[in-house]
Scaffold this motif. Structure first.
Motif, PDB file in Angstrom:
ATOM      1  N   ARG A 264      99.389-110.640  28.139  1.00 26.09           N
ATOM      2  CA  ARG A 264      98.652-109.225  28.853  1.00 26.09           C
ATOM      3  C   ARG A 264      97.783-109.530  28.569  1.00 26.09           C
ATOM      4  NH1 ARG A 264     102.347-104.465  26.630  1.00 26.09           N
ATOM      5  NH2 ARG A 264     100.713-105.355  25.449  1.00 26.09           N
ATOM      6  N   SER A 265      97.320-109.293  26.775  1.00 22.92           N
ATOM      7  CA  SER A 265      96.581-109.143  26.290  1.00 22.92           C
ATOM      8  C   SER A 265      95.418-110.826  27.063  1.00 22.92           C
ATOM      9  CB  SER A 265      96.048-109.723  24.720  1.00 22.92           C
ATOM     10  OG  SER A 265      96.845-109.006  24.187  1.00 22.92           O
ATOM     11  N   ALA A 266      95.629-111.925  27.228  1.00 23.59           N
ATOM     12  CA  ALA A 266      94.709-112.846  27.542  1.00 23.59           C
ATOM     13  C   ALA A 266      94.961-113.134  29.018  1.00 23.59           C
ATOM     14  CB  ALA A 266      95.767-113.746  27.162  1.00 23.59           C
ATOM     15  N   ILE A 267      95.148-112.401  30.319  1.00 26.25           N
ATOM     16  CA  ILE A 267      95.083-111.910  31.231  1.00 26.25           C
ATOM     17  C   ILE A 267      94.369-110.975  31.191  1.00 26.25           C
ATOM     18  CG2 ILE A 267      96.568-112.115  33.041  1.00 26.25           C
ATOM     19  CD1 ILE A 267      98.736-113.567  32.994  1.00 26.25           C
ATOM     20  N   PHE A 268      93.962-110.676  30.376  1.00 24.47           N
ATOM     21  CA  PHE A 268      93.416-109.402  30.957  1.00 24.47           C
ATOM     22  C   PHE A 268      91.732-109.747  30.565  1.00 24.47           C
ATOM     23  CE2 PHE A 268      91.323-104.829  30.142  1.00 24.47           C
ATOM     24  CZ  PHE A 268      91.924-104.515  31.317  1.00 24.47           C
ATOM     25  N   ILE A 269      91.612-110.878  29.496  1.00 24.29           N
ATOM     26  CA  ILE A 269      89.904-111.086  28.546  1.00 24.29           C
ATOM     27  C   ILE A 269      88.946-111.218  30.506  1.00 24.29           C
ATOM     28  CG2 ILE A 269      88.857-113.445  27.947  1.00 24.29           C
ATOM     29  CD1 ILE A 269      91.451-113.118  25.578  1.00 24.29           C
ATOM     30  N   PRO A 270      89.774-112.272  31.531  1.00 19.87           N
ATOM     31  CA  PRO A 270      88.211-111.783  32.542  1.00 19.87           C
ATOM     32  C   PRO A 270      87.561-110.526  32.857  1.00 19.87           C
ATOM     33  CG  PRO A 270      89.900-113.361  32.673  1.00 19.87           C
ATOM     34  CD  PRO A 270      90.221-112.853  32.222  1.00 19.87           C
ATOM     35  N   THR A 271      88.611-109.737  32.591  1.00 19.09           N
ATOM     36  CA  THR A 271      88.182-108.504  33.600  1.00 19.09           C
ATOM     37  C   THR A 271      87.274-107.902  32.467  1.00 19.09           C
ATOM     38  OG1 THR A 271      90.686-108.116  34.092  1.00 19.09           O
ATOM     39  CG2 THR A 271      89.552-106.268  33.871  1.00 19.09           C
ATOM     40  N   ILE A 272      87.367-108.178  30.792  1.00 18.55           N
ATOM     41  CA  ILE A 272      86.208-107.434  30.368  1.00 18.55           C
ATOM     42  C   ILE A 272      84.643-108.042  30.489  1.00 18.55           C
ATOM     43  CG2 ILE A 272      88.146-106.363  28.533  1.00 18.55           C
ATOM     44  CD1 ILE A 272      86.622-108.648  26.764  1.00 18.55           C
ATOM     45  N   LEU A 273      84.930-109.728  30.943  1.00 15.73           N
ATOM     46  CA  LEU A 273      83.637-109.798  30.810  1.00 15.73           C
ATOM     47  C   LEU A 273      82.461-109.372  31.840  1.00 15.73           C
ATOM     48  CD1 LEU A 273      84.774-113.737  30.680  1.00 15.73           C
ATOM     49  CD2 LEU A 273      83.884-112.376  29.032  1.00 15.73           C
ATOM     50  N   SER A 274      81.540-109.324  31.411  1.00 11.06           N
ATOM     51  CA  SER A 274      80.960-108.476  32.219  1.00 11.06           C
ATOM     52  C   SER A 274      80.138-109.939  34.049  1.00 11.06           C
ATOM     53  CB  SER A 274      79.076-108.922  31.907  1.00 11.06           C
ATOM     54  OG  SER A 274      78.247-109.543  32.037  1.00 11.06           O
ATOM     55  N   PHE A 275      79.928-109.110  35.035  1.00  7.74           N
ATOM     56  CA  PHE A 275      79.593-110.348  36.150  1.00  7.74           C
ATOM     57  C   PHE A 275      79.013-111.403  35.689  1.00  7.74           C
ATOM     58  CE2 PHE A 275      80.587-105.687  37.522  1.00  7.74           C
ATOM     59  CZ  PHE A 275      81.358-105.989  38.682  1.00  7.74           C
ATOM     60  N   VAL A 276      77.717-111.369  35.108  1.00 10.34           N
ATOM     61  CA  VAL A 276      76.697-112.116  35.211  1.00 10.34           C
ATOM     62  C   VAL A 276      77.141-112.794  33.635  1.00 10.34           C
ATOM     63  CG1 VAL A 276      74.557-112.623  33.257  1.00 10.34           C
ATOM     64  CG2 VAL A 276      75.063-110.116  34.758  1.00 10.34           C
ATOM     65  N   ILE A 277      78.430-113.155  33.194  1.00  7.58           N
ATOM     66  CA  ILE A 277      79.006-114.396  32.373  1.00  7.58           C
ATOM     67  C   ILE A 277      79.784-114.821  33.052  1.00  7.58           C
ATOM     68  CG2 ILE A 277      80.662-115.267  30.751  1.00  7.58           C
ATOM     69  CD1 ILE A 277      79.449-112.576  29.591  1.00  7.58           C
ATOM     70  N   VAL A 278      80.470-114.039  34.116  1.00  4.44           N
ATOM     71  CA  VAL A 278      81.237-114.696  34.786  1.00  4.44           C
ATOM     72  C   VAL A 278      80.422-115.601  36.402  1.00  4.44           C
ATOM     73  CG1 VAL A 278      82.823-114.043  37.115  1.00  4.44           C
ATOM     74  CG2 VAL A 278      83.266-112.590  34.875  1.00  4.44           C
ATOM     75  N   GLY A 279      79.816-114.862  36.603  1.00  6.60           N
ATOM     76  CA  GLY A 279      78.887-116.050  37.889  1.00  6.60           C
ATOM     77  C   GLY A 279      78.697-117.056  37.733  1.00  6.60           C
ATOM     78  N   PHE A 280      77.719-116.929  36.679  1.00  9.06           N
ATOM     79  CA  PHE A 280      77.480-118.241  35.761  1.00  9.06           C
ATOM     80  C   PHE A 280      77.801-118.660  35.337  1.00  9.06           C
ATOM     81  CE2 PHE A 280      73.225-115.606  35.703  1.00  9.06           C
ATOM     82  CZ  PHE A 280      72.649-116.710  35.898  1.00  9.06           C
TER      83      PHE A 280
END
Lengths: 305, 279
Positions: A108-124
């Motif tokens: 549960r915690s691991a799969i939720f990690i992308p959600t807490i990252l900012s769009f900037v991090i995810v996008g790049f």
């Protein structure tokens, strides 16, 4: 007790700060934006023009192509979320809610990690991973013998929007997962045990018992997805810039409004057309929320345990 | 087939699916962080390999810390996030108390008015917000961001907190009134400490979107001295697109604080969501 009840000032004191900030910074600007869409600037002064801006937005060929393009893209963005993000979220939640599953908290915690990252991090991060220069994506496809499937997805008009939608799905799958997980946990054991006695277990228990019971939560997730998608901006801006390239193929309402409001390259920023687009977005979101509230939610049966 | 074997197969399949998805979720983060510790050649030659003695390099981090003012950005993000949370919690709790505790004319209407803001995104009003911030001279200050996030976060805070405040026992409050405590003291001394868990939930819900927001920092506070970490890394990465070491290090530096916050607060967050605070 003949004394007249005194005015209870403390109620005002308690309510005032929140109501004032909320009204001044949220509600008033919201209506002011709707009002500004009825004006335009002529010789540096504001002139009332009625619905002229809307006529330009929908009637002028240059504006209306951009608007319908952004709206269409936005719908595709939303459809991908509904078809990919929410089913995956529900499936993960269904697996996680199994009572005897070990390491559930870890997954549960691991799969939720992308959600807490900012769009900037995810996008790049995804831009780098999918980049043909770095070669992680082609290298990995090569390892399983599918190298021919690789294309520079973010750079191709026909794939870019779908790719970005899937990146956004990757980021936000945690939210439907958590909400459905919560809904599944709240189903009382007696119901499931009664079903088990009737011989309904495993997958058929999910389809026949659990799914109908979590429909209200799926409704809430759908409307949350809708509002968030029609208000999205950050991921597209971080990955493709304000021009939402290639050739506006990833342009959605948020980036369109930003470009119009602030201007880009040779086009000057126009707050009034920006307000007009914002008003259109407001109308779309309002229609969606009303459809949900009056069309779906009121018809849905709620089960009280 | 016997049931036990069927069961074991199901467990196996469940773990398989979850492990697969966990890998998908963590892989990009992992790749970014390990490559930020490698020299340029190894980043391209063996992107999937862990850094070893030969390929280890901190050159990216050196560039980032020299070029970008990441400590300032971090500080700005900290001030904005903590400041907004403080006002959301204080103002939200006060309004929630008024709505939950007292009967007065317009109580329901006020509740509905505040609830509007839960569904309507504040971004729609951006044009007028910017105009107002320019007129009041708040543009390019951290106050502009704090005000916007407070307005944005208050509705949900009031909604969640008033649910919890209805559960605080009346006997306790009435005992306080008999002892001559003022309504303000009852709120601050008796009620607030009792709803602390709910306040923590509200704080965790609001923290991540505020920290990660790009839209309002970009529009209301783009000046160098008030840039938040999210905007700062966006601009920085945009400038250093070809310096892969620097970009990967900047991304890793932006990931770390959020990850640390998540590790600290994830139990609170997950408990908050699963306890039905957002139904």
């Amino acid at each position: 007790m003949a004394e007249k009840p005194r005015f209870r000032w403390h109620i005002v004191v308690f309510l005032a700060p929140a109501v004032l900030v909320y009204t001044a910074v949220m509600i008033y600007p919201l209506f002011n934006t709707l009002r500004l869409s009825l004006f335009t600037e002529v010789d540096q002064s504001r002139v009332y023009v009625g619905l002229q801006n809307f006529r330009t937005l929908f009637g002028d060929a240059v504006w209306s192509t951009q608007f319908w393009n952004a709206l269409g893209n936005n719908f595709w963005f939303f459809i991908i979320h509904m078809l990919v993000q929410n089913p995956i979220g529900i499936a993960l939640a269904a697996i996680l809610s199994h009572p005897k599953l070990r390491f559930a908290a870890f997954y549960r915690s691991a799969i939720f990690i992308p959600t807490i990252l900012s769009f900037v991090i995810v996008g790049f991060a995804w831009k780098l991973i999918l980049s043909p220069i770095w070669g992680i994506a082609p290298g990995m496809l090569d390892a399983v013998g599918l190298k021919s499937l690789y294309a520079p997805w973010l750079g191709k008009e026909e794939y870019a929007l779908t790719t970005l939608s899937l990146v956004s799905v990757w980021q936000f799958v945690g939210i439907p997962m958590m909400l459905i997980y919560a809904a599944l946990l709240s189903i009382p054991d007696e119901i499931l045990e009664a079903a088990e006695v009737e011989g309904i277990t495993g997958l058929s228990a999910f389809w026949k018992i659990k799914l109908p019971l979590i429909l209200p939560s799926i409704g809430i997730i759908s409307i949350l997805t809708f509002v968030a998608n029609f208000n999205a901006f950050d991921l597209i801006y971080a990955a493709q810039g304000a021009l939402a390239g290639p050739d506006f193929s990833t342009d959605i309402l948020g980036t369109f409004m930003y470009r119009t409001f602030f201007g880009f390259q040779l086009q000057l920023g126009d707050p009034h057309m920006g307000s007009t687009i914002a008003s259109a977005m407001f109308a779309i979101i309002l229609v969606g929320v009303c459809l949900y509230l009056f069309g779906i939610q009121s018809r849905m049966r709620r089960y009280q345990f | 087939m016997n049931a036990a074997r069927q069961n074991r197969f199901n467990t196996f399949a469940a773990h398989g699916a979850l492990i697969l998805y966990t890998l998908i979720a963590l892989f990009p983060v992992f790749i970014i962080v390990i490559n930020s510790f490698k020299d340029r050649r190894s980043i391209f030659r063996e992107p999937l390999a862990l850094p070893n003695a030969e390929s280890f390099s901190m050159i990216g981090y050196e560039t980032v810390l020299k070029q970008g003012d990441f400590f300032l950005y971090f500080q700005n993000s900290m001030i904005v996030t903590v400041g907004s949370l403080f006002f959301i919690l204080l103002f939200g709790a006060m309004a929630a108390f008024a709505l939950a505790e007292y009967r007065f004319k317009g109580n329901t209407l006020m509740g509905l008015y505040l609830a509007l803001g839960i569904m309507i995104p504040i971004r729609i009003g951006t044009v007028a917000i910017l105009e107002m911030m320019v007129q009041t001279g708040l543009v390019n200050t951290l106050w502009a961001l704090i005000l916007v996030y407070t307005a944005q976060g208050s509705p949900l805070a009031v909604f969640i907190l008033s649910e919890f405040m209805r559960q605080v026992s009346d006997d306790l409050k009435n005992a306080g009134r008999i002892d001559g405590l003022s309504e303000y003291r009852i709120f601050f001394r008796l009620v607030l400490p009792l709803v602390r868990p709910a306040m923590a939930t509200v704080a965790v819900f609001n923290m991540i979107p505020i920290w990660n927001d790009l839209w309002f920092p970009l529009i209301l506070a783009p000046a160098e001295e008030v840039k938040t970490l999210t905007l700062g890394s966006q601009v920085f990465i945009g400038q250093f697109v070809t310096d892969w070491n620097a970009v990967l290090s900047a991304l890793s530096l932006a990931i770390l604080p959020v990850l640390a916050l998540y590790v600290i607060f994830s139990r609170q967050l997950i408990r908050g969501i699963t306890s039905g605070a957002v139904k």
